[in-house]
Every structure is written in C-alpha cells, then in structure tokens.
Scaffold this active site. Structure first.
Site, mmCIF file in Angstrom:
data_model
loop_
_atom_site.group_PDB
_atom_site.id
_atom_site.type_symbol
_atom_site.label_atom_id
_atom_site.label_comp_id
_atom_site.label_asym_id
_atom_site.label_seq_id
_atom_site.Cartn_x
_atom_site.Cartn_y
_atom_site.Cartn_z
ATOM 1 C CB SER A 1 -0.951 -0.007 1.195
ATOM 2 O OG SER A 1 -0.276 0.494 2.316
ATOM 3 C CE LYS A 2 -2.012 5.316 -4.225
ATOM 4 N NZ LYS A 2 -2.439 6.355 -5.123
#
Ligand code: GLU
Length: 486
Positions: free
Chosen positions: A255-256
């Site tokens: 995930s970012k």
C-alpha cells in the site's frame, strides 16, 4: 457517442505516487485495449480534493510515458469525449441524476445532518450496519416541490431495490450476487450539487464510451450499485475486470500508505523500467506458456484477461531481481556502462581502475544496479580481511598454499608489460603457470582473487579483477598479500 472499438481507461486518483498495483491496473487496461486494437484512455479522478496531492498528476504522466503506456485520449491530448479531468466535468452530473429521479431510480432526500446522526446512533445501538433509513424515499412530487420551493437543502439518492438480488458478471470473479437489502441508498449528488465519487465514475465511464472497466478488486463491492445505475439508465453494461490485490506477503497488501514499493522507488533502486513493467505484468497474470520475458509489444500480442488470477499476487522481490538481471544482460555494453557508471562512482574514486572492463564483468552477473556500489567497494582499497578467506574447501586452498601460489604468480604477472595488462593476456599467462605447476585452476586463481579484493564474493574472478585494477595496483596488492601471509 457510439464507438465500435474496445475502449478502456486508467482512472487514477492523484493521491500520491504510483505503487505497483496502480501501474499494473494501468498496464492491464492498456493491454486489454491494445490486444484488440482498441483505445486506451487516461482520466484523472481528482474530485476528492481532500486526498489530492500536489504533483501526483505529473507522477502519473511521467510513469505512464516512461513505461510506454501511451494513452490515446487524455487530459493533455484531448479526444472526442473530453474533458478528461473529472473536476472539469462537474456540470453534467446533476442532470443525469435528475434523469434517474424522473425514472424513479433516484430521489430527493431532505434529511439534515442531525436526523441522519440520530438514525445512525439508533442503528448502532441495535447492532445494525449504518445506512439511510429511506425516510424520503416515498415523498410525493408535491411534498418534494414544496421543500424545493422552501429552499431546503437536499441530496439525491439512488433508490435501491428493497428486495430480491442483483447479479453482475466479472471476468475474473465470475457471477456475483448480492442481496438488495444489503445495499444502502447511496448519495449520488451532494448538497453542494456535486456528484459523489461513485456516481461520477459510472457516468464518466458511460459518457466516455468505456467498454471494459479494469480496476482493483477493492471496487468489487461497489460494482452491484454501479450495475444498478447502468440498468436504471438503460446503458450497456461494460465488461468488468477486477484485479486481485498485490500483497507484500500472505496477510499484508502493498500500500501507498505503508510506503511500499512505488514505481519510482524501484527505479531509484536500480531496476530498469522495462523489467519492472515486465515483472508487473506477471503479478497475477499468467501467460499461456512458460515464457516470462516479454517486451510491451510482445505483451500486447500475448495478453488475455482470462489469464488473470483470482488469488492475490505476492510481490516477489527475488523474481523481480531475476527478471531485472535478464534485462541487464540484454543491454548493449555501452548502454549498461552508461547506467552502471553512476553506481560504480558511488564507491570508486580511483583514477586508474578500468571501469569499462569492470562494467563488462558486472553486466554478466549483476541483477540490480543498486548492488554495484557494494560489489565494487574494494576497487579503491582492499578492506581489512582475515587470512581465513584464503581457505576454500572446494579449491583445496589454505593460507599456506595461497602464499605459495601468490609467490608463483607474482613474477609471471610482473613479466607482462603494463600496456598489455588485459584480461586475455593475464588469463594466458596464469593458465600457462597452472599447466606448468600441474595444479587445479582454483589453487592459483582463488588466492589471486582474494589478494586483490580482500572479499569472499566479487563480481569477477582473479584474472578479470587484475585487469580492472591495472598492473601496478594488482602487483602491489599481491605483494601486500604475500607479506600478510608470510
Ligand atoms: N480513481 C480510482 C482509484 O484511483 C479508480 C477507480 C476505477 O478505476 O474505477 O483508485
């Protein structure tokens, strides 16, 4: 507007950098279009101003351009169904919502915050999932008009069926059926007259003539609502292709937010863009045969969405390294030298080392450019090493045998004129000595390699390393080793 060709879109929200999952979605959308001679569209979904990150649009442009995922229609180049930036399309959505009100598939809702708050509190207290209670669903046209005339603020909500099921088809996940009771009468148009994200997304896809919607499977649960909107409008339903998530490991999504690998990070770490794209193509998609190395053009020929798997794809760094190594090997020596030079320069300041020669040695073995500084850190100076490094079971060497070997190699190397001190000449000289002594290659070459590098692992063997270092430096290191061993 009617189109006869396949039309796909990549619809990123500019909320940060491109992580590999985003790039994979873009790639699959590109490939789905191009495999069928279709059109690939870029639409920027920037309506969520709170999550908007300055500069993120440029990252999207740069990444797609760098990797060759060129769009046929988009914000910067226009096209027949623009604008291609969602915030510039705001004017049209309310009219579409009003069409649904007319058809009985949406309704005005005048409930204020306090009332909605109360409903939610009561629902939570009784353990129900929070949702709109349908208070305004059945207002008569007169009641609605009265409230509108009185200037009461309103939203427009989707009127979900209250019973039965809704089924839609996804190319990867098959038929998915949900109970309508589970569906909330979601807001389509907010009090300020602007659309919600879900509504804008559907209207945009339709008005842009999108035939195949390719996106992450986090949108799978919204798809029934999207589907009901298409049905209410009487629009053709697109082909849905929801891609499985990209995981860091069995339980964590990439995930970012957790700072996991973005495209830019990978490039900064010394991965080649074509290798990254090739690897990303294989994250959750399997080609028909065993082949794993594909250029973008080859992927266009090979890609078939039916090869996308339902199960999450695990980001496998070892495999990315392997694929990157294959791309490194495929570069021309000049291309590799140009890419490797800044990495070599991070730990080499010597004026005399032959970096061209070193580059050749590295290209044969390197998997990732960022490994280079550590691999070549002995070029400027031999690190302080233990004589046990001379012990190799396989080569049958000991510190004692190594001393003997180095003493034998020294005069042979000294006899080579400095201007001829190149790998083929060094090779022939040392192999002649090996034959003369009747020893195993490693008995001589292992100590030479350790003497000039002081390391257990090096990018090349003794011959190559001597050529990289040059005559003077090689001999001085061998003399120092003889002293160390004596
Ligand atoms: N804008 C969405 C995102 O960046 C994509 C939604 C879609 O592809 O339908 O996650």
């Amino acid at each position: 507007m009617k189109f006869d060709k396949v039309r796909t879109r990549f619809a990123p929200s500019p909320t940060g950098y491109m992580h590999v999952g985003n790039l994979r979605t873009a790639l699959y959308a590109y490939l789905t279009a191009k495999a069928q001679d279709g059109t690939f569209i870029l639409r920027i979904e920037d309506t969520d101003q709170e999550r908007y990150v300055e500069g993120a649009v440029d990252i999207i442009y740069n990444t797609l351009r760098e990797t060759g995922l060129n769009w046929d229609e988009g914000p910067d180049i226009g096209g027949p169904v623009g604008p291609y930036v969602q915030s510039e399309r705001m004017g049209m959505f309310k009219d579409y919502a009003l069409q649904l009100v007319e058809k009985g598939a949406a309704y005005y809702c005048f409930c204020d915050k306090e009332r909605l708050e109360e409903v939610r509190t009561i629902q939570q207290a009784s353990g129900m999932a929070p949702r709109y209670d349908g208070h305004c669903r059945n207002l008569t046209p007169e009641e609605v008009q009265e409230k509108l005339d009185a200037g009461i603020p309103y939203v427009i909500r989707q009127k979900m069926p209250q019973e039965g099921t809704v089924t839609f088809h996804d190319e990867i996940f098959g038929d998915i059926t949900v109970n309508c009771e589970e569906l909330d009468d979601q807001i389509l148009i907010k009090t300020d007259g602007m659309p919600t994200y879900n509504f804008a997304n559907v209207v945009d896809d339709h008005t842009m003539g999108i035939t195949h919607v390719i996106r992450g499977n986090e949108y799978l649960s919204s798809a029934p609502k999207y589907n009901l909107l298409y049905e209410a409008f009487g629009w053709d339903i697109p082909v849905y292709i929801h891609c499985p998530p990209v995981m860091k490991d069995a339980t964590h999504k990439l995930s970012k937010r957790n700072g996991d690998a973005s495209y830019e990070d990978l490039i900064a770490k010394g991965y080649l863009k074509d290798a990254v794209l090739n690897y990303i193509a294989l994250l959750g998609w399997s080609p028909k045969g065993d082949r794993e190395i594909f250029t973008l053009e080859e992927l266009v020929k090979e890609f078939d969405p039916s090869g996308i798997s339902k199960s999450p794809a695990i980001f496998d760094n070892q495999k990315l390294r392997y694929i990157n190594g294959e791309y490194i090997r495929a570069l021309s020596p000049d291309e590799f030298y140009e890419k490797a030079l800044p990495w070599m320069r991070q730990s080499i300041h010597s004026e005399t080392a032959d970096l061209r020669e070193l580059s050749t040695v590295l290209q044969a073995r390197c998997e990732v450019l960022s490994d280079i500084p550590e691999q070549v850190d002995f070029i400027d100076a031999v690190p302080d090493y233990d004589v046990q490094l001379y012990v190799s079971k396989k080569m049958k060497t000991t510190p004692e045998s190594s001393l003997e070997a180095l003493k034998a190699a020294l005069p042979v190397l000294e006899a080579i004129p400095a201007e001829n001190f190149k790998a083929p000449v060094i090779h022939d000289a040392l192999f002649e000595l090996i034959a003369k002594l009747g020893v195993k290659n490693g008995w001589l070459l292992w100590p030479v390699r350790v003497a000039v590098s002081g390391k257990q692992f090096t990018p090349g063997g003794g011959v190559e390393l001597c050529a990289v270092l040059g005559k003077e430096e090689s001999l001085s290191r061998i003399r120092a080793a003889i002293q160390k061993l004596s």
